[in-house]
Design a protein around this motif. Sequence first.
Motif, PDB file in Angstrom:
ATOM      1  N   TYR A  66       1.325  -1.033  -0.148  1.00  0.00           N
ATOM      2  CA  TYR A  66      -0.252   0.174  -0.272  1.00  0.00           C
ATOM      3  C   TYR A  66       0.910   1.541   0.266  1.00  0.00           C
ATOM      4  O   TYR A  66       0.622   1.986  -0.781  1.00  0.00           O
ATOM      5  CB  TYR A  66      -0.970   0.163   1.009  1.00  0.00           C
ATOM      6  CG  TYR A  66      -1.886   1.468   1.381  1.00  0.00           C
ATOM      7  CD1 TYR A  66      -2.640   1.303  -0.166  1.00  0.00           C
ATOM      8  CD2 TYR A  66      -1.847   1.935   2.102  1.00  0.00           C
ATOM      9  CE1 TYR A  66      -3.844   2.311   0.291  1.00  0.00           C
ATOM     10  CE2 TYR A  66      -2.109   2.912   2.731  1.00  0.00           C
ATOM     11  CZ  TYR A  66      -3.627   3.547   1.428  1.00  0.00           C
ATOM     12  OH  TYR A  66      -4.552   4.383   1.580  1.00  0.00           O
ATOM     13  N   GLY A  67       1.944   1.634   0.596  1.00  0.00           N
ATOM     14  CA  GLY A  67       2.532   2.467   1.224  1.00  0.00           C
ATOM     15  C   GLY A  67       3.136   2.630  -0.208  1.00  0.00           C
ATOM     16  O   GLY A  67       3.595   3.742  -1.129  1.00  0.00           O
ATOM     17  N   VAL A  71       3.338   5.628  -2.559  1.00  0.00           N
ATOM     18  CA  VAL A  71       4.474   6.720  -3.348  1.00  0.00           C
ATOM     19  C   VAL A  71       4.089   6.517  -5.023  1.00  0.00           C
ATOM     20  O   VAL A  71       4.707   8.266  -5.695  1.00  0.00           O
ATOM     21  CB  VAL A  71       5.569   6.424  -3.373  1.00  0.00           C
ATOM     22  CG1 VAL A  71       7.101   6.304  -4.004  1.00  0.00           C
ATOM     23  CG2 VAL A  71       5.914   6.346  -1.853  1.00  0.00           C
ATOM     24  N   ARG A  72       3.845   5.890  -5.608  1.00  0.00           N
ATOM     25  CA  ARG A  72       3.884   5.969  -7.233  1.00  0.00           C
ATOM     26  C   ARG A  72       2.437   6.933  -7.068  1.00  0.00           C
ATOM     27  O   ARG A  72       2.613   7.699  -8.403  1.00  0.00           O
ATOM     28  CB  ARG A  72       3.208   4.417  -7.605  1.00  0.00           C
ATOM     29  CG  ARG A  72       4.202   3.289  -7.884  1.00  0.00           C
ATOM     30  CD  ARG A  72       3.448   2.132  -8.730  1.00  0.00           C
ATOM     31  NE  ARG A  72       2.429   1.803  -7.577  1.00  0.00           N
ATOM     32  CZ  ARG A  72       2.598   0.414  -7.557  1.00  0.00           C
ATOM     33  NH1 ARG A  72       3.237   0.242  -6.588  1.00  0.00           N
ATOM     34  NH2 ARG A  72       1.828  -0.356  -7.255  1.00  0.00           N
ATOM     35  N   GLY A  73       1.684   7.120  -5.893  1.00  0.00           N
ATOM     36  CA  GLY A  73      -0.157   7.247  -6.916  1.00  0.00           C
ATOM     37  C   GLY A  73       0.314   8.906  -6.115  1.00  0.00           C
ATOM     38  O   GLY A  73      -0.521  10.360  -6.667  1.00  0.00           O
ATOM     39  N   ARG A  74       1.580   9.232  -5.724  1.00  0.00           N
ATOM     40  CA  ARG A  74       1.512  10.488  -5.735  1.00  0.00           C
ATOM     41  C   ARG A  74       1.297  11.526  -6.830  1.00  0.00           C
ATOM     42  O   ARG A  74       1.728  12.641  -6.920  1.00  0.00           O
ATOM     43  CB  ARG A  74       3.419  10.882  -4.631  1.00  0.00           C
ATOM     44  CG  ARG A  74       2.578  10.949  -3.362  1.00  0.00           C
ATOM     45  CD  ARG A  74       4.380  10.888  -2.879  1.00  0.00           C
ATOM     46  NE  ARG A  74       4.720  10.228  -1.368  1.00  0.00           N
ATOM     47  CZ  ARG A  74       5.061  10.077  -0.605  1.00  0.00           C
ATOM     48  NH1 ARG A  74       6.638   9.900  -1.127  1.00  0.00           N
ATOM     49  NH2 ARG A  74       4.893   9.541   0.803  1.00  0.00           N
ATOM     50  N   ALA A  75       2.459  10.837  -7.942  1.00  0.00           N
ATOM     51  CA  ALA A  75       2.993  12.433  -9.429  1.00  0.00           C
ATOM     52  C   ALA A  75       1.292  12.115  -9.602  1.00  0.00           C
ATOM     53  O   ALA A  75       0.546  12.659  -9.667  1.00  0.00           O
ATOM     54  CB  ALA A  75       2.972  10.714 -10.383  1.00  0.00           C
ATOM     55  N   ASP A 108      -7.053  10.807 -14.905  1.00  0.00           N
ATOM     56  CA  ASP A 108      -6.852   9.631 -13.697  1.00  0.00           C
ATOM     57  C   ASP A 108      -6.893   8.287 -14.853  1.00  0.00           C
ATOM     58  O   ASP A 108      -8.074   8.788 -15.551  1.00  0.00           O
ATOM     59  CB  ASP A 108      -7.860   9.459 -12.477  1.00  0.00           C
ATOM     60  CG  ASP A 108      -7.616   8.318 -11.612  1.00  0.00           C
ATOM     61  OD1 ASP A 108      -7.174   9.161 -10.931  1.00  0.00           O
ATOM     62  OD2 ASP A 108      -8.238   7.435 -12.022  1.00  0.00           O
ATOM     63  N   PRO A 109      -6.180   7.311 -14.933  1.00  0.00           N
ATOM     64  CA  PRO A 109      -5.992   6.287 -15.415  1.00  0.00           C
ATOM     65  C   PRO A 109      -7.818   5.155 -15.386  1.00  0.00           C
ATOM     66  O   PRO A 109      -8.114   4.276 -16.627  1.00  0.00           O
ATOM     67  CB  PRO A 109      -4.984   4.818 -15.453  1.00  0.00           C
ATOM     68  CG  PRO A 109      -4.335   5.787 -13.400  1.00  0.00           C
ATOM     69  CD  PRO A 109      -4.814   7.288 -13.860  1.00  0.00           C
ATOM     70  N   ASP A 110      -8.732   5.388 -14.354  1.00  0.00           N
ATOM     71  CA  ASP A 110      -9.286   4.737 -14.031  1.00  0.00           C
ATOM     72  C   ASP A 110     -10.580   6.110 -13.467  1.00  0.00           C
ATOM     73  O   ASP A 110     -11.659   5.353 -13.634  1.00  0.00           O
ATOM     74  CB  ASP A 110      -9.850   4.114 -12.530  1.00  0.00           C
ATOM     75  CG  ASP A 110      -8.159   3.158 -12.420  1.00  0.00           C
ATOM     76  OD1 ASP A 110      -8.646   2.160 -13.459  1.00  0.00           O
ATOM     77  OD2 ASP A 110      -7.597   2.975 -12.047  1.00  0.00           O
ATOM     78  N   ARG A 121      -8.129   1.657  -6.681  1.00  0.00           N
ATOM     79  CA  ARG A 121      -6.875   2.113  -6.855  1.00  0.00           C
ATOM     80  C   ARG A 121      -6.971   3.789  -7.174  1.00  0.00           C
ATOM     81  O   ARG A 121      -5.898   4.823  -6.888  1.00  0.00           O
ATOM     82  CB  ARG A 121      -6.124   1.785  -8.325  1.00  0.00           C
ATOM     83  CG  ARG A 121      -6.267   0.538  -8.691  1.00  0.00           C
ATOM     84  CD  ARG A 121      -5.119   0.440 -10.262  1.00  0.00           C
ATOM     85  NE  ARG A 121      -7.111  -0.245 -11.168  1.00  0.00           N
ATOM     86  CZ  ARG A 121      -7.514  -0.706 -11.219  1.00  0.00           C
ATOM     87  NH1 ARG A 121      -7.775  -1.560 -10.713  1.00  0.00           N
ATOM     88  NH2 ARG A 121      -8.446  -0.589 -12.222  1.00  0.00           N
ATOM     89  N   LYS A 122      -8.292   4.201  -7.309  1.00  0.00           N
ATOM     90  CA  LYS A 122      -8.360   5.901  -7.249  1.00  0.00           C
ATOM     91  C   LYS A 122      -7.858   6.097  -5.764  1.00  0.00           C
ATOM     92  O   LYS A 122      -7.967   7.653  -5.289  1.00  0.00           O
ATOM     93  CB  LYS A 122     -10.150   6.244  -7.685  1.00  0.00           C
ATOM     94  CG  LYS A 122      -9.564   6.174  -9.403  1.00  0.00           C
ATOM     95  CD  LYS A 122     -10.803   6.875  -9.956  1.00  0.00           C
ATOM     96  CE  LYS A 122     -12.225   6.120 -10.123  1.00  0.00           C
ATOM     97  NZ  LYS A 122     -13.058   6.619 -11.210  1.00  0.00           N
ATOM     98  N   ALA A 123      -8.922   5.469  -4.529  1.00  0.00           N
ATOM     99  CA  ALA A 123      -8.971   5.945  -3.896  1.00  0.00           C
ATOM    100  C   ALA A 123      -7.416   6.415  -2.798  1.00  0.00           C
ATOM    101  O   ALA A 123      -6.936   7.700  -2.459  1.00  0.00           O
ATOM    102  CB  ALA A 123     -10.200   5.036  -2.501  1.00  0.00           C
ATOM    103  N   ALA A 124      -6.184   5.074  -3.453  1.00  0.00           N
ATOM    104  CA  ALA A 124      -5.255   5.652  -3.403  1.00  0.00           C
ATOM    105  C   ALA A 124      -4.345   6.217  -3.673  1.00  0.00           C
ATOM    106  O   ALA A 124      -3.862   7.073  -3.362  1.00  0.00           O
ATOM    107  CB  ALA A 124      -4.796   4.019  -3.604  1.00  0.00           C
ATOM    108  N   ARG A 125      -4.467   6.936  -4.781  1.00  0.00           N
ATOM    109  CA  ARG A 125      -3.979   8.026  -5.546  1.00  0.00           C
ATOM    110  C   ARG A 125      -5.151   9.605  -5.155  1.00  0.00           C
ATOM    111  O   ARG A 125      -4.201  10.310  -4.412  1.00  0.00           O
ATOM    112  CB  ARG A 125      -4.503   8.108  -7.263  1.00  0.00           C
ATOM    113  CG  ARG A 125      -3.434   6.944  -8.460  1.00  0.00           C
ATOM    114  CD  ARG A 125      -3.290   7.396  -9.707  1.00  0.00           C
ATOM    115  NE  ARG A 125      -5.036   6.806  -9.922  1.00  0.00           N
ATOM    116  CZ  ARG A 125      -5.312   5.697 -10.725  1.00  0.00           C
ATOM    117  NH1 ARG A 125      -4.508   4.402 -10.388  1.00  0.00           N
ATOM    118  NH2 ARG A 125      -6.402   4.736 -11.215  1.00  0.00           N
TER     119      ARG A 125
END
Length: 373
Positions: A66-67, A71-75, A108-110, A121-125
């Motif tokens: 999840y971490g 980190v990836r989702g910060r972009a 957002d890709p989704d 995935r959107k929640a994490a981003r």
Amino acid sequence: MADKSTKGLADVVAASTALSDIDGQAGRLFYRGYDIHDLAGRTTFEETAHLLQHGRLPTREQLADYGAELVRGRALGALAEANIPEIAEKQAPMEALRTLVSLASGDDPDKDSNSPEANLRKAARLTAQQPILVARYHAARTGAEIPEPDPDLSVAANFLLQITGRTPDRHEVEVFDACLVLHADHTMNASTFAARVCAATLSDMHSAIVAAIGTLKGPLHGGANEQVMRTLESLDPGAVAQSVRDRLAAHEKIMGFGHRVYKTEDPRATHLRRMSQELAEASGDDKYYRMSKEMEEVVFETKGLYPNVDFYAATVYHYLGIPTDLFTPVFSVSRMSGWTAHVIEQHADNRLIRPDSEYVGERDQKWKPIDER
Ligand SMILES: CC(=O)SCCNC(=O)CCNC(=O)[C@H](O)C(C)(C)COP(=O)(O)OP(=O)(O)OC[C@H]1O[C@@H](n2cnc3c(N)ncnc32)[C@H](O)[C@@H]1OP(=O)(O)O
Ligand SMILES: O=C([O-])CC(=O)C(=O)O
């Protein structure tokens, strides 16, 4: 007129949720069955967000995954990125966040899916991007160069680093992390309700979050934490009690007090009061903490009202070096974890939310052509 009992939907059960629960008489708050007193200070914000969004406290492996996703989702997407400078010039912080989250949906890709997997995935981003958006907005308006987020640091540590421009000490990170945990979710509060109303039309997660941000902004909800600081700054430290009594006598509301659900101390305020005191003592200037204590005593003595989550959060953020107009954005950084979890929950078992209203206007009006009115 609607009954007092239904005005503001007080005590109306508007949704079922497995996310959080409040015992307003006893002053207790639970996230997915865990007492907030067990979570705050012992569970990180990342673990709490995972608990809310994925339904369980993570194992070490799940937390690492999840971490990494955060980190990836910060972009930031190109659309939000390109518009930050102009938005920072023209919009106040909560308005800017409302706009930026809306722009983020464009990249957002989704964006075209409400499936459970896409929603997670959107929640994490969204959770990853919210602190970055606040920091980038602040940097753009001040012209400051901000450090890139460090992938080895927590959400709390990175946020303090980016906002203050200096590496926070361990105690500061622990305190701020606990603040994020304490603000993460709170049953059917106004902004979460707004998000769920939007999601229940089968609209998308970003739209629901835009509704939530606009709702959190108001001073009767998340906006109160900024107003608490403005009140403290406006008071003469030698005349706090009298000023508060005068304001109450004039039927003014004192921001940071009162709550729709808690009839006793808000359990989050207990932690925030202690953290405010610790930071005040460490800073060597406890003026605002002392003033807050005095306000608390007078408001309780005069009106029997307790401080809510926003009251001591204000001085905690102040002592952490966060600018006053970013207090409500900080709330949104944390609440994003809860809002997104509520959207997931709403989509998983949906029915349109459409309450009734009581008509109180004129009846039997006779229509006339425009020249006869
Ligand atoms: C994260 C959060 O959203 S926490 C809440 C943040 N908001 C604030 O701190 C704003 C100040 N507080 C308030 O306005 C309210 O207490 C709310 C909005 C939180 C709750 O509102 P409600 O449940 O609708 O209560 P309502 O506003 O009707 O108040 C009930 C009575 O207490 C009084 N009261 C409530 N809060 C306050 C206050 N902060 N200061 C003075 N009086 C207050 C009201 O004037 C009212 O008195 P009355 O019956 O004599 O008219
Ligand atoms: O529950 C509410 O009405 C407001 C609140 O304390 C929160 O959103 O944290």
